[in-house]
Design a protein around this motif. Structure first.
Motif, PDB file in Angstrom:
ATOM      1  N   ALA A  51       0.878  -1.150   0.139  1.00 33.88           N
ATOM      2  CA  ALA A  51      -0.153   0.026  -0.149  1.00 33.88           C
ATOM      3  C   ALA A  51       0.799   1.150   0.048  1.00 33.88           C
ATOM      4  CB  ALA A  51      -0.988  -0.074   1.241  1.00 33.88           C
ATOM      5  N   ARG A  52       1.923   1.047   0.951  1.00 38.35           N
ATOM      6  CA  ARG A  52       2.816   2.386   0.917  1.00 38.35           C
ATOM      7  C   ARG A  52       3.142   2.719  -0.547  1.00 38.35           C
ATOM      8  NH1 ARG A  52       3.916   0.697   5.835  1.00 38.35           N
ATOM      9  NH2 ARG A  52       5.718  -0.508   5.152  1.00 38.35           N
ATOM     10  N   GLN A  53       3.823   1.632  -1.361  1.00 32.36           N
ATOM     11  CA  GLN A  53       4.604   1.772  -2.548  1.00 32.36           C
ATOM     12  C   GLN A  53       3.476   2.568  -3.579  1.00 32.36           C
ATOM     13  OE1 GLN A  53       6.983  -1.534  -3.800  1.00 32.36           O
ATOM     14  NE2 GLN A  53       6.557  -2.455  -1.777  1.00 32.36           N
ATOM     15  N   ALA A  54       2.133   1.698  -3.396  1.00 31.89           N
ATOM     16  CA  ALA A  54       0.887   1.980  -4.444  1.00 31.89           C
ATOM     17  C   ALA A  54       0.590   3.620  -4.185  1.00 31.89           C
ATOM     18  CB  ALA A  54      -0.127   1.118  -4.321  1.00 31.89           C
ATOM     19  N   TYR A  61      -0.141  10.060 -10.313  1.00 30.15           N
ATOM     20  CA  TYR A  61      -1.331   9.381 -11.079  1.00 30.15           C
ATOM     21  C   TYR A  61      -1.062   8.019 -11.840  1.00 30.15           C
ATOM     22  CZ  TYR A  61      -2.227  14.631 -11.231  1.00 30.15           C
ATOM     23  OH  TYR A  61      -2.346  15.631 -10.867  1.00 30.15           O
ATOM     24  N   ASN A  62      -0.314   7.323 -10.892  1.00 29.85           N
ATOM     25  CA  ASN A  62       0.008   5.803 -11.508  1.00 29.85           C
ATOM     26  C   ASN A  62      -0.916   4.783 -10.604  1.00 29.85           C
ATOM     27  OD1 ASN A  62       2.290   6.563 -13.222  1.00 29.85           O
ATOM     28  ND2 ASN A  62       3.457   6.758 -11.499  1.00 29.85           N
ATOM     29  N   TYR A  63      -1.722   4.175 -11.187  1.00 31.96           N
ATOM     30  CA  TYR A  63      -2.800   3.420 -10.550  1.00 31.96           C
ATOM     31  C   TYR A  63      -3.005   2.028 -11.252  1.00 31.96           C
ATOM     32  CZ  TYR A  63      -4.944   7.669  -8.795  1.00 31.96           C
ATOM     33  OH  TYR A  63      -5.307   8.894  -8.151  1.00 31.96           O
ATOM     34  N   GLU A  64      -2.886   1.786 -12.369  1.00 34.97           N
ATOM     35  CA  GLU A  64      -3.176   0.658 -13.137  1.00 34.97           C
ATOM     36  C   GLU A  64      -2.367  -0.511 -12.639  1.00 34.97           C
ATOM     37  OE1 GLU A  64      -2.579   3.632 -14.542  1.00 34.97           O
ATOM     38  OE2 GLU A  64      -4.954   4.000 -15.382  1.00 34.97           O
ATOM     39  N   GLY A  98      -9.749  -0.745  -2.359  1.00 33.99           N
ATOM     40  CA  GLY A  98     -10.925   0.236  -2.277  1.00 33.99           C
ATOM     41  C   GLY A  98     -10.181   1.500  -2.193  1.00 33.99           C
ATOM     42  N   GLY A  99      -9.556   2.065  -1.555  1.00 28.92           N
ATOM     43  CA  GLY A  99      -8.765   3.509  -1.176  1.00 28.92           C
ATOM     44  C   GLY A  99      -7.998   3.532  -2.491  1.00 28.92           C
ATOM     45  N   LEU A 100      -7.396   2.885  -3.103  1.00 27.57           N
ATOM     46  CA  LEU A 100      -6.652   3.039  -4.429  1.00 27.57           C
ATOM     47  C   LEU A 100      -7.814   3.493  -5.552  1.00 27.57           C
ATOM     48  CD1 LEU A 100      -4.159   0.180  -4.971  1.00 27.57           C
ATOM     49  CD2 LEU A 100      -3.745   2.854  -4.666  1.00 27.57           C
TER      50      LEU A 100
END
Length: 429
Positions: A51-54, A61-64, A98-100
């Motif tokens: 989670a910290r990295q994501a 704006y990096n999600y996918e 969900g948070g992402l």
């Protein structure tokens, strides 16, 4: 000339819904994992590390790729026997996933009227599964004190999250039930672990937000108590302890201090009062400076277009300070960021975001054009045209700011309207 009331603003946006994420869940930091977020072995859990990295990447704006990473981790654990440790991990993975998705919805500027129904339902499903796993873990007699604190934290965060979505949907009884539970469960997490910074942030958001909204909601949920300062102090503690949600705590508190700076309730407070306009202005400005320095001075991605959140904060700060040239530059940058995300990332950005930024540019132009009208009130008649156009725009329901709380949004609008009205009087428009 009256103060702006305008038409009823749009429903509270998912940014408020993500206040729970801002407050308690989507925590991330470029620093090492704080002690309160580590396992008994002294290292962060796999879910927390991922989670910290994501969540650092969501700033840029990096999600996918992170959606796939979390979905794969969940799929691997769903196939395991339902041991306590497995449920604890699933609780975290679902909540962070969900948070992402919420962070993506914030990037797209979702509102009650503009959203992707599929994305909204998927993130709610993730949050519900996080809540389900947290409740299941708490029922296990083998659960430790540290695990119990964590489970109450994720349970309370999930309930608060769901409560706000229920409120937006008009399901007030369910919203009330989830809201009470969120307050109680986050409080229990802090009772078990007072240093749990993310829980301080969650409780702070809840108590400040309900107090600031006031009305029936505050009466039902907090007995009509004014807990704004208590909420702010919870968030300040989360920042001071370098909680894993540090950047989100900073963003949240910046908006809260801006809200309090323009809150009519605080206008007559002594300058040294913690909620006085002077104190709130200084703290908001310092937090903006710290937030930019910490996360956007050395961006790890070449060609990064800029932070929409930071740009909007700076546009508001400059507007309130009367630096309209700087404000115009930030409003213009928001338009460019939205265009970049649409064209280069394929994101379906809410067009209302662009319209409000463009309105902010026009407001700034009107104020710049009418600079120093007292020296020569009739020197620039075109200024009156611009000012009256903006006043008419606001009178007819236009908006210069995309903010979540209707009450606070109205107060911010009144600040803009008041500046235009004062200038119009001085210029005899």
């Amino acid at each position: 000339m009256r103060m702006f009331r305008g038409k009823e603003p749009m429903k509270k946006t998912l940014v408020l819904a993500s206040a729970v994420w801002l407050a308690v869940s989507a925590g991330y930091s470029m620093d090492a994992a704080p002690a309160q977020n580590r396992s008994p072995e002294g290292r962060a859990s796999a879910a927390e590390s991922l989670a910290r990295q994501a969540l650092v990447d969501t700033l840029y704006y990096n999600y996918e790729k992170w959606f796939a990473a979390f979905e794969n981790a969940i799929a691997a654990r769903e196939s395991l026997p339902p041991a306590l440790e497995t449920r604890m991990e699933l609780m975290k993975y679902y909540f962070y996933l969900g948070g992402l998705r919420v962070e993506l919805s914030r990037t797209l500027a979702f509102t009650g009227k503009y959203k992707d129904a599929g994305l909204a339902e998927t993130l709610l499903t993730d949050i519900r599964k996080a809540k389900q796993n947290a409740k299941s873990a708490l029922e296990d007699p083998r659960i430790s004190r540290e695990q119990t604190a964590a489970a109450y934290f994720y349970l309370g965060a999930s309930e608060g999250y769901l409560g706000i979505f229920e409120y937006v949907a008009g399901n007030y009884l369910s919203a009330l039930t989830n809201g009470f539970s969120a307050d109680n469960d986050l409080g229990e997490a802090l009772r078990l672990n007072p240093d749990l910074g993310d829980a301080h942030l969650g409780l702070g958001i809840y108590r400040y937000g309900i107090s600031r909204l006031g009305g029936v909601g505050n009466f039902l949920m907090q007995g009509a108590k004014d807990r704004r300062l208590e909420g702010i102090r919870h968030i300040e503690r989360a920042i001071q302890t370098q909680s894993s949600s540090l950047p989100l705590a900073m963003k949240t508190l910046i908006w809260f201090y801006i809200s309090e700076e323009i809150n009519p309730q605080n206008a007559a407070l002594p300058e040294d009062d913690p909620l006085s306009p002077a104190v709130c202005r200084a703290r908001a400005a310092k937090l903006i400076e710290d937030f930019e320095s910490r996360y956007f001075k050395d961006v790890p991605y070449p060609g990064f277009i800029g932070s929409k959140d930071l740009t909007l904060m700076k546009a508001m700060r400059h507007s309130l300070d009367g630096d309209y040239a700087a404000a115009r530059g930030e409003f213009e940058k928001i338009v460019k960021i939205a265009a970049f995300l649409k064209e280069n990332k394929g994101y379906k950005i809410n067009p209302q975001l662009v319209r409000t930024a463009e309105a902010g540019m026009q407001f700034s132009d009107a104020m710049i054009s009418a600079a120093n009208p007292a020296d020569n009130p009739r020197a620039n008649p075109s200024s009156c045209v611009k000012i009256n156009r903006q006043i008419s725009f606001l009178d007819n329901g236009g908006t210069l700011v995309e903010y979540d709380y209707r009450k606070i949004r109205r107060e911010i609008q009144n600040v803009f309207y008041g500046k235009l009205a004062d200038l119009s009087r001085r210029m005899s428009c």
